[in-house]
Motif scaffolding. Structure first.
Motif, PDB file in Angstrom:
ATOM      1  N   VAL A  65     -15.027   5.642   9.017  1.00 21.29           N
ATOM      2  CA  VAL A  65     -14.424   6.722   9.736  1.00 21.29           C
ATOM      3  C   VAL A  65     -12.969   5.990  10.364  1.00 21.29           C
ATOM      4  O   VAL A  65     -11.848   6.624  10.156  1.00 21.29           O
ATOM      5  CB  VAL A  65     -14.975   7.210  11.018  1.00 21.29           C
ATOM      6  CG1 VAL A  65     -14.208   7.833  12.311  1.00 21.29           C
ATOM      7  CG2 VAL A  65     -16.348   7.845  10.840  1.00 21.29           C
ATOM      8  N   THR A  66     -13.090   4.505  10.840  1.00 21.61           N
ATOM      9  CA  THR A  66     -11.842   4.053  10.888  1.00 21.61           C
ATOM     10  C   THR A  66     -10.937   3.680  10.140  1.00 21.61           C
ATOM     11  O   THR A  66      -9.818   4.079   9.987  1.00 21.61           O
ATOM     12  CB  THR A  66     -12.248   2.508  11.731  1.00 21.61           C
ATOM     13  OG1 THR A  66     -13.269   2.621  12.732  1.00 21.61           O
ATOM     14  CG2 THR A  66     -11.008   1.679  11.883  1.00 21.61           C
ATOM     15  N   ARG A  67     -11.376   3.490   8.856  1.00 22.50           N
ATOM     16  CA  ARG A  67     -10.563   3.115   7.452  1.00 22.50           C
ATOM     17  C   ARG A  67     -10.050   4.499   7.024  1.00 22.50           C
ATOM     18  O   ARG A  67      -8.787   4.630   6.585  1.00 22.50           O
ATOM     19  CB  ARG A  67     -11.479   2.098   6.465  1.00 22.50           C
ATOM     20  CG  ARG A  67     -12.178   3.348   5.637  1.00 22.50           C
ATOM     21  CD  ARG A  67     -12.998   2.485   4.681  1.00 22.50           C
ATOM     22  NE  ARG A  67     -12.027   1.413   3.653  1.00 22.50           N
ATOM     23  CZ  ARG A  67     -11.392   2.080   2.671  1.00 22.50           C
ATOM     24  NH1 ARG A  67     -11.884   3.494   2.368  1.00 22.50           N
ATOM     25  NH2 ARG A  67     -10.633   1.566   2.043  1.00 22.50           N
ATOM     26  N   ASN A  68     -10.774   5.567   7.395  1.00 25.01           N
ATOM     27  CA  ASN A  68     -10.118   6.791   6.703  1.00 25.01           C
ATOM     28  C   ASN A  68      -9.180   7.521   7.830  1.00 25.01           C
ATOM     29  O   ASN A  68      -8.156   8.221   7.346  1.00 25.01           O
ATOM     30  CB  ASN A  68     -11.189   7.734   6.289  1.00 25.01           C
ATOM     31  CG  ASN A  68     -11.666   7.495   5.152  1.00 25.01           C
ATOM     32  OD1 ASN A  68     -11.152   7.868   4.016  1.00 25.01           O
ATOM     33  ND2 ASN A  68     -12.997   6.871   4.884  1.00 25.01           N
ATOM     34  N   LEU A  69      -9.156   7.195   9.246  1.00 30.61           N
ATOM     35  CA  LEU A  69      -8.556   7.769   9.894  1.00 30.61           C
ATOM     36  C   LEU A  69      -7.111   7.167  10.126  1.00 30.61           C
ATOM     37  O   LEU A  69      -6.170   7.704  10.368  1.00 30.61           O
ATOM     38  CB  LEU A  69      -9.073   7.570  11.277  1.00 30.61           C
ATOM     39  CG  LEU A  69     -10.129   8.433  12.045  1.00 30.61           C
ATOM     40  CD1 LEU A  69     -10.743   8.263  13.374  1.00 30.61           C
ATOM     41  CD2 LEU A  69      -9.738  10.184  11.985  1.00 30.61           C
ATOM     42  N   LEU A  70      -7.251   5.941   9.693  1.00 34.47           N
ATOM     43  CA  LEU A  70      -5.788   5.116   9.550  1.00 34.47           C
ATOM     44  C   LEU A  70      -5.021   5.435   8.070  1.00 34.47           C
ATOM     45  O   LEU A  70      -3.868   4.715   8.175  1.00 34.47           O
ATOM     46  CB  LEU A  70      -6.066   3.704   9.708  1.00 34.47           C
ATOM     47  CG  LEU A  70      -6.227   3.209  11.317  1.00 34.47           C
ATOM     48  CD1 LEU A  70      -6.831   1.836  11.205  1.00 34.47           C
ATOM     49  CD2 LEU A  70      -5.062   3.441  11.961  1.00 34.47           C
ATOM     50  N   ARG A  71      -5.665   6.275   7.389  1.00 34.49           N
ATOM     51  CA  ARG A  71      -4.916   6.648   6.223  1.00 34.49           C
ATOM     52  C   ARG A  71      -3.375   7.053   6.478  1.00 34.49           C
ATOM     53  O   ARG A  71      -2.551   7.193   5.713  1.00 34.49           O
ATOM     54  CB  ARG A  71      -5.493   7.308   5.236  1.00 34.49           C
ATOM     55  CG  ARG A  71      -6.831   6.815   4.574  1.00 34.49           C
ATOM     56  CD  ARG A  71      -7.413   8.022   3.524  1.00 34.49           C
ATOM     57  NE  ARG A  71      -8.635   7.382   3.145  1.00 34.49           N
ATOM     58  CZ  ARG A  71      -8.590   6.481   1.791  1.00 34.49           C
ATOM     59  NH1 ARG A  71      -7.509   5.980   1.269  1.00 34.49           N
ATOM     60  NH2 ARG A  71      -9.731   5.894   1.445  1.00 34.49           N
ATOM     61  N   PHE A  72      -3.343   7.916   7.614  1.00 32.74           N
ATOM     62  CA  PHE A  72      -2.133   8.459   7.952  1.00 32.74           C
ATOM     63  C   PHE A  72      -1.158   7.431   8.134  1.00 32.74           C
ATOM     64  O   PHE A  72       0.119   7.678   7.826  1.00 32.74           O
ATOM     65  CB  PHE A  72      -2.243   9.411   9.321  1.00 32.74           C
ATOM     66  CG  PHE A  72      -2.974  10.705   9.012  1.00 32.74           C
ATOM     67  CD1 PHE A  72      -2.396  11.569   8.027  1.00 32.74           C
ATOM     68  CD2 PHE A  72      -4.147  11.058   9.739  1.00 32.74           C
ATOM     69  CE1 PHE A  72      -2.920  12.768   7.816  1.00 32.74           C
ATOM     70  CE2 PHE A  72      -4.671  12.155   9.707  1.00 32.74           C
ATOM     71  CZ  PHE A  72      -4.074  13.195   8.672  1.00 32.74           C
ATOM     72  N   VAL A  73      -1.459   6.260   8.827  1.00 34.83           N
ATOM     73  CA  VAL A  73      -0.491   5.257   8.931  1.00 34.83           C
ATOM     74  C   VAL A  73      -0.103   4.502   7.904  1.00 34.83           C
ATOM     75  O   VAL A  73       1.096   4.017   7.362  1.00 34.83           O
ATOM     76  CB  VAL A  73      -1.137   4.147   9.992  1.00 34.83           C
ATOM     77  CG1 VAL A  73      -0.176   3.123  10.231  1.00 34.83           C
ATOM     78  CG2 VAL A  73      -1.416   4.683  11.385  1.00 34.83           C
ATOM     79  N   ASP A  74      -1.286   4.108   6.887  1.00 34.72           N
ATOM     80  CA  ASP A  74      -0.993   3.549   5.691  1.00 34.72           C
ATOM     81  C   ASP A  74      -0.223   4.214   4.619  1.00 34.72           C
ATOM     82  O   ASP A  74       0.639   3.816   3.906  1.00 34.72           O
ATOM     83  CB  ASP A  74      -2.400   3.439   5.036  1.00 34.72           C
ATOM     84  CG  ASP A  74      -3.106   2.051   5.388  1.00 34.72           C
ATOM     85  OD1 ASP A  74      -2.369   0.934   5.542  1.00 34.72           O
ATOM     86  OD2 ASP A  74      -4.453   2.073   5.877  1.00 34.72           O
ATOM     87  N   SER A  75      -0.143   5.734   4.942  1.00 33.33           N
ATOM     88  CA  SER A  75       0.629   6.386   3.859  1.00 33.33           C
ATOM     89  C   SER A  75       2.125   6.646   4.228  1.00 33.33           C
ATOM     90  O   SER A  75       2.924   7.015   3.610  1.00 33.33           O
ATOM     91  CB  SER A  75      -0.021   7.966   3.861  1.00 33.33           C
ATOM     92  OG  SER A  75       0.032   8.493   5.067  1.00 33.33           O
ATOM     93  N   LEU A  76       2.448   6.120   5.405  1.00 36.79           N
ATOM     94  CA  LEU A  76       3.788   6.226   5.889  1.00 36.79           C
ATOM     95  C   LEU A  76       4.576   5.158   5.043  1.00 36.79           C
ATOM     96  O   LEU A  76       4.241   4.092   4.366  1.00 36.79           O
ATOM     97  CB  LEU A  76       4.030   5.881   7.317  1.00 36.79           C
ATOM     98  CG  LEU A  76       3.403   6.713   8.333  1.00 36.79           C
ATOM     99  CD1 LEU A  76       3.252   6.178   9.694  1.00 36.79           C
ATOM    100  CD2 LEU A  76       3.852   8.121   8.255  1.00 36.79           C
ATOM    101  N   PRO A  77       6.125   5.411   4.733  1.00 36.27           N
ATOM    102  CA  PRO A  77       6.661   6.945   4.923  1.00 36.27           C
ATOM    103  C   PRO A  77       6.405   7.965   4.052  1.00 36.27           C
ATOM    104  O   PRO A  77       6.346   9.271   4.107  1.00 36.27           O
ATOM    105  CB  PRO A  77       8.164   6.728   5.260  1.00 36.27           C
ATOM    106  CG  PRO A  77       8.001   5.519   4.208  1.00 36.27           C
ATOM    107  CD  PRO A  77       6.986   4.468   4.200  1.00 36.27           C
ATOM    108  N   ALA A  78       6.002   7.380   2.893  1.00 35.98           N
ATOM    109  CA  ALA A  78       5.504   8.371   1.685  1.00 35.98           C
ATOM    110  C   ALA A  78       4.853   7.668   0.740  1.00 35.98           C
ATOM    111  O   ALA A  78       4.899   6.316   0.406  1.00 35.98           O
ATOM    112  CB  ALA A  78       6.579   8.934   0.985  1.00 35.98           C
TER     113      ALA A  78
END
Length: 261
Positions: A110-123
């Motif tokens: 759950v933790t590693r997938n929730l932080l995908r939004f941060v990892d995917s910045l800016p694109a």
């Protein structure tokens, strides 16, 4: 300094390795997963189009909520059900595992997938890609927070289980429901360690070998409790052979069982 393998050292000084997945391979796996998510979102679009006939506001709210569930839930569901793999990871033979070689926990997924939004910045996973490239263990931010890594599992020839078992009767197979539960509860790293210990048994000093197999057997006995008649009088090394047979061979070898009987 970036390493290419996860090193796991036993108390006896024996080292086992798991190959780490590099940024490029992980990106290609992610690209396939994004395609799968895109297909799910396309199906969602058709459903939302029908809801718009009822209420535009309801359709908009349903789309936003469903988009979040699909985007995050895809990785969580796949990695939990497939023991650290998604469709993309399966294609490239990648797997998420605990960085310490322990069994992967649900909260880590759950933790590693929730932080995908941060990892995917800016694109296009720019932040995650840079962190992964600079990380000694090729970890993105989500992996660092969850204490996970992604390993590669090269296609290997199936081990010669007949040679490892040496014609011994496997008492654990008399309880197929417990054997199935054992396979489910053992992680790929644990299975690999057990197999490598048997393959390399002749490389160890006698005392170190006894201690190693005692430790491994004790560990696997905690996974599933078999009836006493299935384990009494079995040496630790033979117990480990039985466990490896259950893990790597899903169907009983009738020829071996017949000879042993």
């Amino acid at each position: 300094m970036k390493t290419s393998a996860l090193q796991i050292r036993t108390p006896e000084g024996i080292v086992f390795s798991q190959l780490l997945a590099g940024p490029l391979t992980r990106f290609l796996g992610w690209a396939i997963d994004m395609g799968c998510i895109g297909v799910l979102l396309m199906i969602l679009g058709y459903i939302v189009a029908i809801l718009q006939l009822i209420s535009a506001n309801l359709a908009g709210a349903a789309y936003v909520l469903s988009y979040f569930i699909i985007s995050i839930g895809y990785g969580i569901a796949c990695e939990w059900l497939w023991r650290g793999q998604t469709v993309g990871k399966k294609v490239f033979r990648l797997r998420v595992v605990d960085a310490e070689g322990l069994r992967l926990q649900f909260n880590q997924i759950v933790t590693r997938n929730l932080l995908r939004f941060v990892d995917s910045l800016p694109a296009f996973y720019f932040v995650g890609g840079v962190v992964c490239w600079l990380s000694p263990k090729c970890q993105r931010l989500g992996d660092i927070a969850a204490n996970t890594i992604v390993i590669r599992s090269p296609r290997l020839a199936e081990p010669d289980l007949d040679q490892l078992l040496a014609g011994k009767f496997n008492s654990l197979r008399q309880y197929p429901h417990l054997a199935a539960r054992l396979r489910q509860r053992i992680s790929p790293i644990e299975a690999g360690l057990a197999l490598q210990a048997l393959i390399r048994r002749d490389e160890f000093e006698p005392l170190a070998r006894i201690e190693l197999f005692a430790e491994l057997a004790a560990h696997f006995r905690t996974k599933v409790e078999f009836p006493a008649e299935a384990t009494e009088g079995i040496a630790d090394e033979q117990y480990l052979r039985n466990v490896v047979d259950v893990i790597y061979r899903t169907r009983t070898d009738a020829r071996i069982e017949k000879v042993a009987a």
